[in-house]
Every structure is written in structure tokens, then in C-alpha cells.
Scaffold this motif. Structure first.
Motif, mmCIF file in Angstrom:
data_model
loop_
_atom_site.group_PDB
_atom_site.id
_atom_site.type_symbol
_atom_site.label_atom_id
_atom_site.label_comp_id
_atom_site.label_asym_id
_atom_site.label_seq_id
_atom_site.Cartn_x
_atom_site.Cartn_y
_atom_site.Cartn_z
ATOM 1 N N PHE A 112 2.707 -3.325 0.826
ATOM 2 C CA PHE A 112 2.729 -4.575 1.580
ATOM 3 C C PHE A 112 4.149 -5.122 1.681
ATOM 4 C CE2 PHE A 112 -1.839 -5.169 0.182
ATOM 5 C CZ PHE A 112 -2.358 -5.042 1.457
ATOM 6 N N THR A 113 4.456 -5.713 2.820
ATOM 7 C CA THR A 113 5.677 -6.481 3.029
ATOM 8 C C THR A 113 5.265 -7.844 3.574
ATOM 9 O OG1 THR A 113 5.936 -5.675 5.309
ATOM 10 C CG2 THR A 113 7.000 -4.389 3.551
ATOM 11 N N THR A 284 8.236 4.941 -6.024
ATOM 12 C CA THR A 284 7.128 4.744 -5.091
ATOM 13 C C THR A 284 7.620 4.087 -3.811
ATOM 14 O OG1 THR A 284 6.650 2.545 -5.975
ATOM 15 C CG2 THR A 284 5.527 4.419 -7.025
ATOM 16 N N VAL A 285 6.725 4.003 -2.832
ATOM 17 C CA VAL A 285 7.049 3.249 -1.617
ATOM 18 C C VAL A 285 7.341 1.799 -1.968
ATOM 19 C CG1 VAL A 285 6.145 2.437 0.595
ATOM 20 C CG2 VAL A 285 5.705 4.788 -0.136
ATOM 21 N N GLN A 286 6.580 1.248 -2.906
ATOM 22 C CA GLN A 286 6.785 -0.138 -3.312
ATOM 23 C C GLN A 286 8.200 -0.371 -3.828
ATOM 24 O OE1 GLN A 286 4.293 -2.745 -3.096
ATOM 25 N NE2 GLN A 286 6.231 -3.848 -3.258
ATOM 26 N N ALA A 287 8.830 0.650 -4.422
ATOM 27 C CA ALA A 287 10.190 0.512 -4.943
ATOM 28 C C ALA A 287 11.213 0.325 -3.828
ATOM 29 C CB ALA A 287 10.557 1.733 -5.781
ATOM 30 N N ARG A 288 10.826 0.571 -2.576
ATOM 31 C CA ARG A 288 11.740 0.373 -1.435
ATOM 32 C C ARG A 288 11.718 -1.061 -0.929
ATOM 33 N NH1 ARG A 288 11.404 5.125 -3.876
ATOM 34 N NH2 ARG A 288 12.922 6.577 -2.983
ATOM 35 N N ILE A 289 10.855 -1.877 -1.503
ATOM 36 C CA ILE A 289 10.688 -3.267 -1.088
ATOM 37 C C ILE A 289 10.790 -4.157 -2.314
ATOM 38 C CG2 ILE A 289 9.033 -4.951 -0.186
ATOM 39 C CD1 ILE A 289 10.089 -3.209 1.967
#
Length: 427
Positions: A112-113, A284-289
Motif C-alpha cells: 500500500f501507498t 520486500t516491496v514494502q521496503a521500497r516505500i
């Protein structure tokens, strides 16, 4: 039983919530289309001060979604950290998993963003496969903030930035040919931004075909699907792209402040971690946000928004939005002096379409045109600038709009051409 356990039970069953609001039960698909869409419209509390045809900024929550959001706000506000530090993460992951399932991607490929802009910013600025002397490319119809991010790569990564103008009028083949020519003309091109459905004119790109051409040349594509998802009948799997940013508060009709970033498995290492996240965190993808504290209730309402839209159906929703668009466009496209900027090819438009008076391409002229529609006819639209061919007025219908309102818009546009300063039509 503790409150956070109650909350889990509520969210676990959110996809099965009876999609009904205070106005009554959700309509059955067995009834006629006119009655079906009248009942859908009754699920929205729409202002009657104007005819609202500027629904591109964000989408209104249907009443059952708003009800779920209010319950979520109440829960988060009441239980605060007792819930957020104990039960919320599991609920958050269930909401993410429901979103991923609808998008037809793996749950660990989504995070999520707060909006599509945040997602796309992370993808563009975080793409780490660029070296000095490489080139990146975007088009005139791409979103302003994303253009600025691409421009910033000149200093951040030492690349050259190529800007192209998309053909106007456009055909499917001319769009493909335009990107193919740009790729051929820039042998060091390494990254392309593609906006699937432009917020400026509503033009839809054949993203899958363009991305496939790019991939064959070793060029990555980042896709802006802020307006396409839930306006078109599509999923992220249809795009076959590694990097996508979406909004949930536009056409899904979730609360404001929810978007998502998609990074396909195998492509994660090409996007840098957000520097605010410790290197020791999981990769993870979450680590990019890194958003910090957000409105926790908004993502938790995603299952309710998905449930509401699922009762309508992706194809039926897309057909309705296109039909609303066609209703007014078919009435005005033959009027001398009117330019419709989006092709009639059903693969190249959704519900959004822009128009202008021939020869009136300045921002000021289209601000005035939009203002005239509001002041004289109580129809709310918005001007858009940025297209290489000039500024325009954007019309964005939503599911609560009626065919009668589209007829009113067509009549208003025709009426404006009979009044100063539009009366003298170019030949």
C-alpha cells in the motif's frame, strides 16, 4: 473478547459484506440496465448543486464503503495503539491480499501507498539500472509529477531525458509506431514511463504491446495505472509489466489516501529501498516505500470497496463508463468548431474524454470554457494543459452520473457555440 479480535472478524468477512447502504439493498444484475444503474447511483450521496463531471480528482465512496470506513475510523480512534500494535498488521495484510487477488498478482508483489504518485515516485527515483549516458523517455500526456521525476534523473543518474509528443488524433498503430521510432532513435534508452490512461485527455495506450517492444530491446517500463484500473476492464496481469503504480481512491472508490505499488517477482532488486527503511529490514516491496503514520482506516476499507465493485463487475463497469462518454461525444463530435481529443476506438478510451473549441488551445481559453459550463449550465468540468496540441477541457463521468446529464452536457456545449466568444466558428 477484546476489541481488536472483533475487528479482525469484521475484516475477515469484509468481502462478504452485504453491499447495501441506508438507501436499501444492492441491485441484482437480473434487472434491466436502466434500473440497475439507477440503483447503483442511489448508493452515492451526490451534491445536487451542480452536475458533477469532474470525477477524476478522486472517486466518491459509495455509501456501503463509506459506512465501512466510518466503522474503521471509529475502531482505530477508539483502540489506538492497543489495536495498531496487536491486531492491525494481520488485518492490513488481509486487505493487501484481497487487493492483490483482484489485481491478479502475488500478494508479496504489492504494498500500500498513499496514492499512485507516491508509488510511481518510488519506482522512478529508485530504479537503479541507469548509468551516465543512458536515456529515459516520457510523453506529453504523462502526469506532471511523474514528468518532473523523470526530468530529475538527468542530475540524479546522469542520463539524458527524451520527451515525445503522442499523435493527435491517435490510432492504436500510430501510438505503437511513435514509441517504436523513439526506441530506434535512442539506442541508449533504458527506461520508459507509460501512462495507460491519460489524466489529460483520456487516451489509452496499448501498454502491453509497447512494453513488449521495450523489453525486447532491454528497456524497462514503469506504468502509471492511476486512472486505468477500475475505469477499464483490466488487471495488472494484463499489462505484463514489472513496475506499476495505481490509485485506490479514484475508480475503485476507496477512501482518500490509498494507492499501491506493484513490483513483479524477479524485478525487486532494480528498485532501491527507501532510505528511511533500515538495511536490516526484510527485502520486500514494502521496503521500497516509507510513509510513516497514515490514516490506518483507509487501507482497512479496501475489502469493502472491492466487494462493492465486485457486485457490479469489471466489464459491466467499464462498459457503463464508456457508454456515458459516448453519449455526449456522439452528440457533439460533428458540431463544427468542436475537437474531441480522444479517439472513438473503444480500445483507446474509457470514460474520460477531453474537448476544446477549434483554435482555442491556450490554458486561459480552456479555463474560461470550463468556467462558462459551470456558470451558465451548472456543469462542473476541469481544464487540462500539457498536451503538445494545446490545452483542453476534461469531462469525467462516474457511476452515479446519468444519460440525461450527458445529454445536458452535449446541449450546453452546443449552446456555448452560439454565444460570444464562441459564436464565430472557424471554417
Amino acid at each position: 473478547m477484546t476489541q481488536f479480535v472483533d475487528r479482525r472478524l469484521f475484516l475477515t468477512g469484509a468481502a462478504a459484506l452485504p453491499v447495501a447502504g441506508r438507501a436499501g439493498a444492492f441491485p441484482s444484475g437480473a434487472i434491466g440496465e436502466d434500473a440497475f444503474w439507477k440503483d447503483i447511483a442511489s448508493q452515492y450521496d451526490v451534491t445536487r448543486e451542480i452536475i458533477q463531471l469532474e470525477n477524476g480528482n478522486w472517486g466518491m465512496m459509495a455509501r456501503p464503503v463509506l459506512d465501512a470506513y466510518e466503522r474503521n475510523v471509529e475502531c482505530v480512534n477508539r483502540d489506538t495503539s492497543y489495536y495498531t500494535r496487536r491486531g492491525m498488521i494481520a488485518d492490513w495484510m488481509r486487505a493487501r491480499d484481497a487487493l492483490a487477488a483482484t489485481l491478479q498478482v502475488q500478494p508479496d508483489e504489492v504494498a500500500f501507498t498513499r496514492n499512485a504518485t507516491e508509488a510511481l515516485k518510488a519506482l522512478i527515483l529508485g530504479y537503479n539500472r541507469l548509468t551516465p549516458g543512458d536515456a529515459v523517455l516520457y510523453a506529453d500526456l504523462d502526469y506532471d509529477s511523474m514528468q518532473a521525476c523523470m526530468d530529475s534523473l538527468a542530475t540524479r543518474r546522469g542520463v539524458s531525458v527524451v520527451r515525445i509528443a503522442l499523435p493527435q488524433p491517435a490510432t492504436r498503430q500510430s501510438l505503437i509506431d511513435t514509441y517504436a521510432a523513439a526506441m530506434a532513435a535512442n539506442p541508449r534508452l533504458k527506461l520508459i514511463l507509460l501512462t495507460q490512461l491519460s489524466h489529460r485527455t483520456g487516451l489509452v495506450l496499448p501498454v502491453r504491446e509497447i512494453a513488449a517492444m521495450a523489453r525486447a530491446r532491454g528497456i524497462a517500463t514503469i506504468v502509471d495505472a492511476a486512472h486505468s484500473w477500475c475505469q477499464l476492464d483490466m488487471t495488472l496481469a494484463d499489462l505484463d509489466c514489472d513496475y506499476v503504480g495505481i490509485n485506490c481512491h479514484k475508480w475503485l472508490g476507496a477512501p482518500l489516501g490509498v494507492g499501491a505499488i506493484h513490483i513483479r517477482r524477479g524485478a525487486l532488486s532494480a528498485i532501491d529501498r527507501d532510505p528511511a527503511n533500515p538495511a536490516s529490514d526484510r527485502d520486500t516491496v514494502q521496503a521500497r516505500i516509507h510513509t510513516g503514520t497514515v490514516d490506518f482506516a483507509a487501507p482497512l476499507t479496501i475489502p469493502a470497496a472491492l466487494a462493492f465493485q465486485a457486485r457490479i463487475g469489471s466489464r459491466r463497469r467499464a462498459d457503463r463508463l464508456a457508454a456515458l462518454r459516448n453519449r455526449w461525444v456522439d452528440q457533439v463530435k460533428t458540431i463544427p468548431g468542436i475537437e474531441i481529443l480522444t479517439p472513438d476506438d473503444p480500445t483507446l478510451h474509457g470514460g474520460i474524454t477531453s474537448f476544446r473549441v477549434h483554435g482555442r488551445t491556450s490554458t486561459a481559453e480552456n479555463v474560461a470554457l470550463s468556467a462558462a459550463l459551470l456558470e451558465k449550465f451548472r456543469i462542473f468540468t476541469v481544464h487540462r494543459d500539457g498536451p503538445a496540441s494545446g490545452a483542453c477541457v476534461r469531462v469525467t463521468p462516474a457511476l452515479f452520473n446519468t444519460m440525461a446529464e450527458m445529454d445536458a452536457l452535449a446541449k450546453a456545449i452546443s449552446g456555448l457555440l452560439e454565444t460570444p466568444p464562441y459564436r464565430s466558428k472557424p471554417t
